[in-house]
Design a protein around this motif. Sequence first.
Motif, PDB file in Angstrom:
ATOM      1  N   ASN A   6     -26.663   1.843  -7.809  1.00  0.00           N
ATOM      2  CA  ASN A   6     -26.798   2.697  -8.995  1.00  0.00           C
ATOM      3  C   ASN A   6     -26.479   4.155  -8.648  1.00  0.00           C
ATOM      4  OD1 ASN A   6     -27.585   0.930 -11.147  1.00  0.00           O
ATOM      5  ND2 ASN A   6     -29.562   0.679 -10.139  1.00  0.00           N
ATOM      6  N   ILE A   7     -26.304   4.974  -9.698  1.00  0.00           N
ATOM      7  CA  ILE A   7     -26.101   6.397  -9.482  1.00  0.00           C
ATOM      8  C   ILE A   7     -27.371   7.016  -8.903  1.00  0.00           C
ATOM      9  CG2 ILE A   7     -24.379   6.588 -11.316  1.00  0.00           C
ATOM     10  CD1 ILE A   7     -26.574   7.837 -13.087  1.00  0.00           C
ATOM     11  N   TYR A   8     -27.254   8.234  -8.414  1.00  0.00           N
ATOM     12  CA  TYR A   8     -28.321   8.879  -7.644  1.00  0.00           C
ATOM     13  C   TYR A   8     -29.696   8.756  -8.290  1.00  0.00           C
ATOM     14  CZ  TYR A   8     -31.225  12.297  -5.338  1.00  0.00           C
ATOM     15  OH  TYR A   8     -32.266  12.899  -4.677  1.00  0.00           O
ATOM     16  N   THR A   9     -29.823   9.136  -9.554  1.00  0.00           N
ATOM     17  CA  THR A   9     -31.148   9.199 -10.180  1.00  0.00           C
ATOM     18  C   THR A   9     -31.735   7.820 -10.460  1.00  0.00           C
ATOM     19  OG1 THR A   9     -30.038   9.462 -12.314  1.00  0.00           O
ATOM     20  CG2 THR A   9     -30.834  11.472 -11.228  1.00  0.00           C
ATOM     21  N   GLU A  10     -30.924   6.780 -10.360  1.00  0.00           N
ATOM     22  CA  GLU A  10     -31.405   5.427 -10.635  1.00  0.00           C
ATOM     23  C   GLU A  10     -31.477   4.553  -9.387  1.00  0.00           C
ATOM     24  OE1 GLU A  10     -29.036   3.780 -13.792  1.00  0.00           O
ATOM     25  OE2 GLU A  10     -29.260   5.568 -15.036  1.00  0.00           O
ATOM     26  N   ALA A  11     -30.850   4.977  -8.318  1.00  0.00           N
ATOM     27  CA  ALA A  11     -30.878   4.190  -7.078  1.00  0.00           C
ATOM     28  C   ALA A  11     -32.206   4.406  -6.357  1.00  0.00           C
ATOM     29  CB  ALA A  11     -29.720   4.598  -6.173  1.00  0.00           C
ATOM     30  N   PRO A  12     -32.927   3.339  -6.029  1.00  0.00           N
ATOM     31  CA  PRO A  12     -34.216   3.503  -5.356  1.00  0.00           C
ATOM     32  C   PRO A  12     -34.029   3.946  -3.897  1.00  0.00           C
ATOM     33  CG  PRO A  12     -33.650   1.181  -5.487  1.00  0.00           C
ATOM     34  CD  PRO A  12     -32.591   1.918  -6.249  1.00  0.00           C
ATOM     35  N   SER A  13     -35.052   4.559  -3.356  1.00  0.00           N
ATOM     36  CA  SER A  13     -35.031   4.990  -1.957  1.00  0.00           C
ATOM     37  C   SER A  13     -35.644   3.918  -1.066  1.00  0.00           C
ATOM     38  CB  SER A  13     -35.801   6.301  -1.799  1.00  0.00           C
ATOM     39  OG  SER A  13     -35.124   7.358  -2.445  1.00  0.00           O
ATOM     40  N   GLY A  14     -35.058   3.775   0.121  1.00  0.00           N
ATOM     41  CA  GLY A  14     -35.561   2.811   1.086  1.00  0.00           C
ATOM     42  C   GLY A  14     -34.477   1.858   1.534  1.00  0.00           C
ATOM     43  N   GLY A  15     -34.682   1.257   2.702  1.00  0.00           N
ATOM     44  CA  GLY A  15     -33.717   0.307   3.226  1.00  0.00           C
ATOM     45  C   GLY A  15     -34.343  -0.586   4.273  1.00  0.00           C
ATOM     46  N   PRO A  16     -33.679  -1.705   4.602  1.00  0.00           N
ATOM     47  CA  PRO A  16     -34.221  -2.672   5.571  1.00  0.00           C
ATOM     48  C   PRO A  16     -33.895  -2.267   6.999  1.00  0.00           C
ATOM     49  CG  PRO A  16     -32.155  -3.497   4.676  1.00  0.00           C
ATOM     50  CD  PRO A  16     -32.406  -2.167   4.007  1.00  0.00           C
ATOM     51  N   LEU A  17     -34.875  -2.404   7.923  1.00  0.00           N
ATOM     52  CA  LEU A  17     -34.667  -1.934   9.296  1.00  0.00           C
ATOM     53  C   LEU A  17     -35.314  -2.787  10.394  1.00  0.00           C
ATOM     54  CD1 LEU A  17     -34.962   1.916   8.746  1.00  0.00           C
ATOM     55  CD2 LEU A  17     -33.026   0.762   9.802  1.00  0.00           C
ATOM     56  N   VAL A  18     -36.248  -3.676  10.076  1.00  0.00           N
ATOM     57  CA  VAL A  18     -37.049  -4.297  11.145  1.00  0.00           C
ATOM     58  C   VAL A  18     -36.231  -5.127  12.125  1.00  0.00           C
ATOM     59  CG1 VAL A  18     -39.304  -4.294   9.990  1.00  0.00           C
ATOM     60  CG2 VAL A  18     -37.704  -6.185   9.560  1.00  0.00           C
ATOM     61  N   GLN A  19     -35.170  -5.766  11.666  1.00  0.00           N
ATOM     62  CA  GLN A  19     -34.385  -6.622  12.553  1.00  0.00           C
ATOM     63  C   GLN A  19     -33.631  -5.816  13.603  1.00  0.00           C
ATOM     64  OE1 GLN A  19     -31.574  -9.156  10.506  1.00  0.00           O
ATOM     65  NE2 GLN A  19     -30.739  -9.982  12.408  1.00  0.00           N
ATOM     66  N   HIS A  20     -33.354  -4.546  13.308  1.00  0.00           N
ATOM     67  CA  HIS A  20     -32.451  -3.766  14.155  1.00  0.00           C
ATOM     68  C   HIS A  20     -33.115  -2.553  14.801  1.00  0.00           C
ATOM     69  CE1 HIS A  20     -29.958  -5.817  11.019  1.00  0.00           C
ATOM     70  NE2 HIS A  20     -29.419  -6.279  12.144  1.00  0.00           N
ATOM     71  N   ALA A  21     -34.417  -2.405  14.649  1.00  0.00           N
ATOM     72  CA  ALA A  21     -35.095  -1.210  15.136  1.00  0.00           C
ATOM     73  C   ALA A  21     -35.101  -1.116  16.658  1.00  0.00           C
ATOM     74  CB  ALA A  21     -36.525  -1.172  14.602  1.00  0.00           C
ATOM     75  N   LEU A  22     -35.515  -2.182  17.342  1.00  0.00           N
ATOM     76  CA  LEU A  22     -35.608  -2.136  18.797  1.00  0.00           C
ATOM     77  C   LEU A  22     -34.225  -2.007  19.427  1.00  0.00           C
ATOM     78  CD1 LEU A  22     -37.182  -2.189  21.410  1.00  0.00           C
ATOM     79  CD2 LEU A  22     -37.310  -4.699  21.236  1.00  0.00           C
ATOM     80  N   VAL A  23     -33.252  -2.757  18.925  1.00  0.00           N
ATOM     81  CA  VAL A  23     -31.911  -2.646  19.524  1.00  0.00           C
ATOM     82  C   VAL A  23     -31.290  -1.282  19.237  1.00  0.00           C
ATOM     83  CG1 VAL A  23     -31.409  -5.109  19.668  1.00  0.00           C
ATOM     84  CG2 VAL A  23     -30.820  -3.867  17.572  1.00  0.00           C
ATOM     85  N   ALA A  24     -31.653  -0.655  18.110  1.00  0.00           N
ATOM     86  CA  ALA A  24     -31.172   0.703  17.838  1.00  0.00           C
ATOM     87  C   ALA A  24     -31.747   1.689  18.851  1.00  0.00           C
ATOM     88  CB  ALA A  24     -31.531   1.118  16.412  1.00  0.00           C
ATOM     89  N   MET A  25     -33.024   1.538  19.175  1.00  0.00           N
ATOM     90  CA  MET A  25     -33.624   2.422  20.166  1.00  0.00           C
ATOM     91  C   MET A  25     -33.045   2.166  21.558  1.00  0.00           C
ATOM     92  SD  MET A  25     -35.556   4.583  18.664  1.00  0.00           S
ATOM     93  CE  MET A  25     -36.443   5.285  20.051  1.00  0.00           C
ATOM     94  N   ILE A  26     -32.748   0.912  21.873  1.00  0.00           N
ATOM     95  CA  ILE A  26     -32.127   0.628  23.171  1.00  0.00           C
ATOM     96  C   ILE A  26     -30.691   1.154  23.198  1.00  0.00           C
ATOM     97  CG2 ILE A  26     -31.440  -1.211  24.772  1.00  0.00           C
ATOM     98  CD1 ILE A  26     -33.931  -2.755  23.812  1.00  0.00           C
TER      99      ILE A  26
END
Length: 448
Positions: free
Chosen positions: A324-344
Motif C-alpha cells: 500500500n501507499i505510505y499512509t496505508e502500509a503497516p509498519s513491521g517485517g519478519p526477521l526471526v529466521q534470519h536474525a542470527l545469520v545476519a549477526m554472523i
Amino acid sequence: MKARTVLIKNAKIVNEGHIFEGDILIEGEFIKEIDTSISAKTADVVVIDVEGNYVFPGVIDDQVHFREPGLTHKATIESESRAAVAGGITSFIEMPNTVPQTTTIEKLDEKFAIAAESSYANYSFMFGGTNTNLDEVLKVDSKNVAGLKLFLGSSTGDMLVDNTEVLEKIFRSTDLLISVHCEDEATIKKNLEAHIEKYGNDIPMECHPDIRSAEACYISSSKAIELAKKTGARLHIFHVSTAKETKLFSNKIPLKDKKITAEVCIHHLWFSDEDYKKKGTLIKWNPAVKTTKDRDALWKALLDGRIDVVATDHAPHTLEEKKNIYTEAPSGGPLVQHALVAMIEAYHQGKISLEKIAEKMCHNPAMLFQVEKRGYIKKGYYADLAIVDINNPWTVKKDNILYKCGWSPFENMLFKSRITHTFVNGSLVYKNFKFMNIKAGKRLTFKR
C-alpha cells in the motif's frame, strides 16, 4: 528426534566470552556434561559429529509479534516459532498487541494455552498495560510472565498509555520488568500532518525517518528513563534507533545491577535511510530505520555495553498490506529466521565477535529477564542449542522463507553462514532445512 541421550562431538562451543573445542552430552532435556572429549558409554547414545562447527546457546528473542490470536492471516505462533527455530532462536517473548489485546489475565492464559499446543520454541508473553487496567497488571505473577509492555507511542487499539498520572502509578506499583516502545505521539502527528500537506497520502518512503523522527524517539525515551529513575522501576527500552538515544544509557555497572537497560533490533543495525529507495515499505518499521550515522552509533553502543540486547521485533504483514501507499502500509517485517545469520554476517564483516553475539542474543536476554536455566551452555541447563556452519553460503529465496507472510527484507541476500541444527529442550527439532515435526517448546519460567 525427541529428547534422549545425545552426544555432540567436535564442537566449537561459544559461551561466556570464550570459544573452546569440546563435546556436549545431553540427557533428556538437559545438558549433562561438557568436556574436551566425552565417550558414548552405551549403544543407545545418539552421536552427532558437528565437525568443528560452532555451537551457540539457543537465542532468546525478547521482542516478537506472532499475531495470534486475531491476526492469523499474517502469522501464527506455530508458523513463526517454526521459522524462529530454523534461525537458531529457541525462546521468544511475544507482545500483547494481538486481537484481542493481552490486557487481562484471561486473555494472557488463552495465549499460553495456544502456545502450549503449537509452539516449536520456548515461549512467554508480555502483559499489556493501558490507561485503565492497573488492577489487572497487579494480578500478574512475575515468576511466570516475562514482563509488562507499555506503548508510549505507535500503539494499536487502546494500548497507548498517555495519561501521565496513570503511567507514574504503574511504574510505582508493579515489580514486573517494564518494557516500553518510545516515540512521542504529538511530535509524530505534527510531522505527519506537514508531510500530508506537502505530498498527500502517497508520501515518499524516504520521509519515514523524518516523520517518525529521532527527536520523537528521544523525547519519549528520555521521559521514560526520568520516570524510572524517579520511581525506581525496572525499565527496558525496546528497539533504540537513534544516536542521540544511545547517550541516555550507561555501561558503568554490570548488566545484573542495571535498573535501566536497552535493546537494539537487527533492522536498525543492518539497514539505513539509504535503503528506502530500493526496499520501500518492506523496511517500514516503527521506530523508523534512520541514518548511517545513527546505525554506526547503535553499533558502537552495542559493543561498548550501553545497549544490552539484540532482538528482532519480528512483526509480519502480508505483502498485499505492505504494498500500500505510505499512509496505508503497516509498519513491521519478519526477521526471526534470519536474525542470527545476519549477526554472523556482521562477524564476517569484522563488526562483532562470535562471543559478543552470544552475549547480546543469548546470555544477556537470559540475565536481563532472569530466565531460568537458559541462555548459556552449562551443565544442568536446558539443552537449547544452535549449531552454525559459519562457512556454508546460502541465498534467501521465496522457496526457503518460512514465515507465513512469505517474504523477507533479506530476500536475495547471500549469507555466508547457516544454522545446521537446532535443539529445543534436548530435542533435535531442526536439521539442515528440515524439521523433525517435534513441538518441543516449553513455557519459560523466571528466577525472580
